[in-house]
Design an enzyme around this catalytic site. Sequence first.
Site, PDB file in Angstrom:
ATOM      1  N   GLY A 133      30.976  13.404   6.554  1.00 23.79           N
ATOM      2  CA  GLY A 133      30.587  12.010   6.818  1.00 23.79           C
ATOM      3  C   GLY A 133      31.184  11.045   5.815  1.00 23.79           C
ATOM      4  N   VAL A 174      36.638   7.076  -2.996  1.00 26.14           N
ATOM      5  CA  VAL A 174      37.745   6.142  -3.197  1.00 26.14           C
ATOM      6  C   VAL A 174      38.366   5.865  -1.823  1.00 26.14           C
ATOM      7  CG1 VAL A 174      38.374   6.562  -5.611  1.00 26.14           C
ATOM      8  CG2 VAL A 174      39.165   8.139  -3.829  1.00 26.14           C
ATOM      9  N   ALA A 205      41.916   0.472  -0.010  1.00 24.57           N
ATOM     10  CA  ALA A 205      42.974  -0.460   0.401  1.00 24.57           C
ATOM     11  C   ALA A 205      43.588   0.052   1.698  1.00 24.57           C
ATOM     12  CB  ALA A 205      44.047  -0.544  -0.685  1.00 24.57           C
ATOM     13  N   LYS A 212      44.099  -8.605   2.340  1.00 28.56           N
ATOM     14  CA  LYS A 212      45.238  -8.045   1.601  1.00 28.56           C
ATOM     15  C   LYS A 212      46.527  -8.460   2.307  1.00 28.56           C
ATOM     16  CE  LYS A 212      47.321  -3.570   0.491  1.00 28.56           C
ATOM     17  NZ  LYS A 212      47.216  -2.115   0.601  1.00 28.56           N
TER      18      LYS A 212
HETATM   19  C1  LIG Z   1      42.599   8.749  -5.869  1.00 30.37           C
HETATM   20  C2  LIG Z   1      42.572   8.401  -4.420  1.00 30.37           C
HETATM   21  C3  LIG Z   1      42.765   7.084  -4.022  1.00 30.37           C
HETATM   22  C4  LIG Z   1      42.787   6.762  -2.662  1.00 30.37           C
HETATM   23  N1  LIG Z   1      43.031   5.477  -2.281  1.00 30.37           N
HETATM   24  C5  LIG Z   1      43.198   5.204  -0.966  1.00 30.37           C
HETATM   25  C6  LIG Z   1      43.510   3.902  -0.523  1.00 30.37           C
HETATM   26  O1  LIG Z   1      43.593   2.958  -1.301  1.00 30.37           O
HETATM   27  N2  LIG Z   1      43.707   3.711   0.799  1.00 30.37           N
HETATM   28  C7  LIG Z   1      43.593   4.715   1.703  1.00 30.37           C
HETATM   29  O2  LIG Z   1      43.836   4.506   2.890  1.00 30.37           O
HETATM   30  N3  LIG Z   1      43.214   5.944   1.312  1.00 30.37           N
HETATM   31  C8  LIG Z   1      43.028   6.209   0.015  1.00 30.37           C
HETATM   32  N4  LIG Z   1      42.650   7.461  -0.372  1.00 30.37           N
HETATM   33  C9  LIG Z   1      42.316   8.443   0.641  1.00 30.37           C
HETATM   34  C10 LIG Z   1      40.890   8.177   1.151  1.00 30.37           C
HETATM   35  O3  LIG Z   1      39.988   8.200   0.065  1.00 30.37           O
HETATM   36  C11 LIG Z   1      40.492   9.212   2.172  1.00 30.37           C
HETATM   37  O4  LIG Z   1      41.471   9.295   3.159  1.00 30.37           O
HETATM   38  C12 LIG Z   1      39.205   8.829   2.841  1.00 30.37           C
HETATM   39  O5  LIG Z   1      38.211   8.547   1.899  1.00 30.37           O
HETATM   40  C13 LIG Z   1      38.732   9.921   3.741  1.00 30.37           C
HETATM   41  O6  LIG Z   1      38.144  10.968   3.033  1.00 30.37           O
HETATM   42  P1  LIG Z   1      37.445  12.092   3.881  1.00 30.37           P
HETATM   43  O7  LIG Z   1      36.407  11.478   4.741  1.00 30.37           O
HETATM   44  O8  LIG Z   1      38.495  12.909   4.539  1.00 30.37           O
HETATM   45  O9  LIG Z   1      36.778  13.024   2.766  1.00 30.37           O
HETATM   46  P2  LIG Z   1      35.470  12.808   1.870  1.00 30.37           P
HETATM   47  O10 LIG Z   1      35.225  11.411   1.527  1.00 30.37           O
HETATM   48  O11 LIG Z   1      35.626  13.788   0.752  1.00 30.37           O
HETATM   49  O12 LIG Z   1      34.281  13.280   2.798  1.00 30.37           O
HETATM   50  C14 LIG Z   1      34.019  14.635   3.030  1.00 30.37           C
HETATM   51  C15 LIG Z   1      32.709  14.747   3.762  1.00 30.37           C
HETATM   52  O13 LIG Z   1      32.492  16.114   4.090  1.00 30.37           O
HETATM   53  C16 LIG Z   1      31.191  16.498   3.722  1.00 30.37           C
HETATM   54  N5  LIG Z   1      31.179  17.928   3.454  1.00 30.37           N
HETATM   55  C17 LIG Z   1      32.041  18.635   2.695  1.00 30.37           C
HETATM   56  N6  LIG Z   1      31.678  19.943   2.686  1.00 30.37           N
HETATM   57  C18 LIG Z   1      30.591  20.039   3.470  1.00 30.37           C
HETATM   58  C19 LIG Z   1      29.738  21.101   3.839  1.00 30.37           C
HETATM   59  N7  LIG Z   1      29.910  22.351   3.389  1.00 30.37           N
HETATM   60  N8  LIG Z   1      28.689  20.837   4.650  1.00 30.37           N
HETATM   61  C20 LIG Z   1      28.456  19.571   5.105  1.00 30.37           C
HETATM   62  N9  LIG Z   1      29.224  18.531   4.788  1.00 30.37           N
HETATM   63  C21 LIG Z   1      30.263  18.765   3.967  1.00 30.37           C
HETATM   64  C22 LIG Z   1      30.895  15.640   2.495  1.00 30.37           C
HETATM   65  O14 LIG Z   1      29.520  15.565   2.243  1.00 30.37           O
HETATM   66  C23 LIG Z   1      31.498  14.313   2.942  1.00 30.37           C
HETATM   67  O15 LIG Z   1      30.568  13.656   3.772  1.00 30.37           O
HETATM   68  C24 LIG Z   1      42.579   7.785  -1.708  1.00 30.37           C
HETATM   69  C25 LIG Z   1      42.334   9.089  -2.119  1.00 30.37           C
HETATM   70  C26 LIG Z   1      42.331   9.409  -3.451  1.00 30.37           C
HETATM   71  C27 LIG Z   1      42.069  10.827  -3.867  1.00 30.37           C
END
Ligand SMILES: Cc1cc2nc3c(=O)[nH]c(=O)nc-3n(C[C@H](O)[C@H](O)[C@H](O)COP(=O)(O)OP(=O)(O)OC[C@H]3O[C@@H](n4cnc5c(N)ncnc54)[C@H](O)[C@@H]3O)c2cc1C
Length: 509
Positions: free
Chosen positions: A14, A49, A52, A80
């Site tokens: 999520g 994070v 942007a 932006k």
């Molecule tokens: C340093 C950094 C800077 C960034 N800056 C940018 C930016 O400026 N612009 C941009 O477009 N993107 C940026 N990104 C990328 C962006 O942060 C991600 O693409 C975005 O937040 C999506 O993350 P996610 O939802 O895939 O993962 P996450 O935010 O890690 O979410 C993972 C989810 O899975 C759940 N989960 C994990 N394991 C389990 C489990 N076993 N059981 C149940 N739930 C679980 C967690 O609770 C969480 O809800 C950046 C990334 C980094 C690392």
Amino acid sequence: MPHEPIESVVIVGGGTAGWMTAAALSRYLPNATTKITLIESDEIGTVGVGEATIPQIAEFNRMLGIEENEFVCATSGTFKLGIEFANWGRVGDRYFHPFGAYGFDLEGTDFHHFWLRLSQSQDTPGLDAYSLNASAAYSGKFIRPDGDPRSVLSRLGYAFHFDATRYAAFLRAYAEQRGVVRKEGKVVNVHQNSADGFITAVELECKDVIKGDLFVDCTGFRGLLIEGALKTGYEDWSELLPMDRAVALPTTSTETPKPYTIATARDAGWTWRIPLQHRVGNGHVYSSRFTDAEKATQVLLDAVDGEPLGDPRHLRFVTGRRKQFWNANCVAIGLSAGFLEPLESTSIHLIQSGVAKLLSLFPGREIGPVERNEYNRLLSTSYQHTRDFILLHYVATERNDTPFWRYVQQIELPETLQHKMDLLESRGSFFRYEDELFSVVSWLAVMQGQRRGPKGYNPVADSLSANNLTKSLANMRGVISKTVAAMPTHQEFINRYCSASPTVPAENV
Ligand SMILES: Cc1cc2nc3c(=O)[nH]c(=O)nc-3n(C[C@H](O)[C@H](O)[C@H](O)COP(=O)(O)OP(=O)(O)OC[C@H]3O[C@@H](n4cnc5c(N)ncnc54)[C@H](O)[C@@H]3O)c2cc1C
């Protein structure tokens, strides 16, 4: 039955990826036929994070029918107009990567050929003077573009900065209103069919078992389903893009928010500054081969202006992508699919692109290779194009002042990137292949801004007399300056339309 609809989609995760996927699927899949469940673990949390974006996100909002001012207000967002890159070509240099066009095309040919002709024969202002985006950004101005293609304002492009946690909460409310069922809990086990490896269910710590036909892995870097269960494999690109760590630190604001991101090159990486309404997001992306966490944190602390709003947060990553984005009945979206460092804010766009392509290729109950193969082909191309554009920033430079910059100088470039650079550097030619994200404006901004601009230009630019060309370009600069002068400031625009906490009454703007 291949044509029977999927009855149950299970999204695990999520964060931004999970809720973007849930919101879009809930908007388009018939609620009565397809049940959508999203599982997230409060204990694990999100990456926190990713603040942007690039202009394509407006399409996502439109696709969902989200009212833009409401979205900016709910996420404490700002506008932006592009990214300022400091210290990339040489220490002390700066240039702007704008989200809108340069000048006006002449004789059916891209503007930049005419600018190149003039700038190669006489002293003329740099490209920023011909960019409404760059001029508005540096004047702290913002207004939405005009729909009339004859207006110079139609050439303005913009994206947003927003608070990642508030964005996920905003999309969660949207998705839950449309029938998505959220389950809090930690997935501890993945059940698979022994014959074909397809996932049949996920099991939570509380022993609940959630069955599904299609699973979307949005579990972030851990890739719990796509890698943990399906062992899909990862294509590691860290030899090309050696960044593998980041440290992030939000701070208080010391000024009204600038309508652009700042990316400053450092000795072993770069720092970001993302202004929001209520704070500033800062971070340092670096390569652990060339510096360590302590030094990297110090670089970040020296770069911020405001008061820290917490402790520095350290993150690790491996640049690259999953070998298959869709494997068996599991589609990886977000960080579970791969990660390219955030230099051009492309990750959220790659989520958007994954969700849109999944919707276009949405399978029937019996999931076969036809849609899956096409999805994998399209996403592979998007990741490769994005990788090349990010890599361009490191290699189109004169910097060789630290071991890190000397290392990137000797990277063997992918042919796809070399080809694009050669074409642009020779005579300013550029072609956008397939679904390629970044246009000539972006490539030119980076190459020209980093002192690797075109050496020649298209001969059509010689069709105007020097006198007419000088006048036309001066006229364009005049139109841009006048338009910028008439725009409200970025802060005034926010106060008027989308303030998260109104500071100036609208009637005073
Ligand atoms: C340093 C950094 C800077 C960034 N800056 C940018 C930016 O400026 N612009 C941009 O477009 N993107 C940026 N990104 C990328 C962006 O942060 C991600 O693409 C975005 O937040 C999506 O993350 P996610 O939802 O895939 O993962 P996450 O935010 O890690 O979410 C993972 C989810 O899975 C759940 N989960 C994990 N394991 C389990 C489990 N076993 N059981 C149940 N739930 C679980 C967690 O609770 C969480 O809800 C950046 C990334 C980094 C690392």
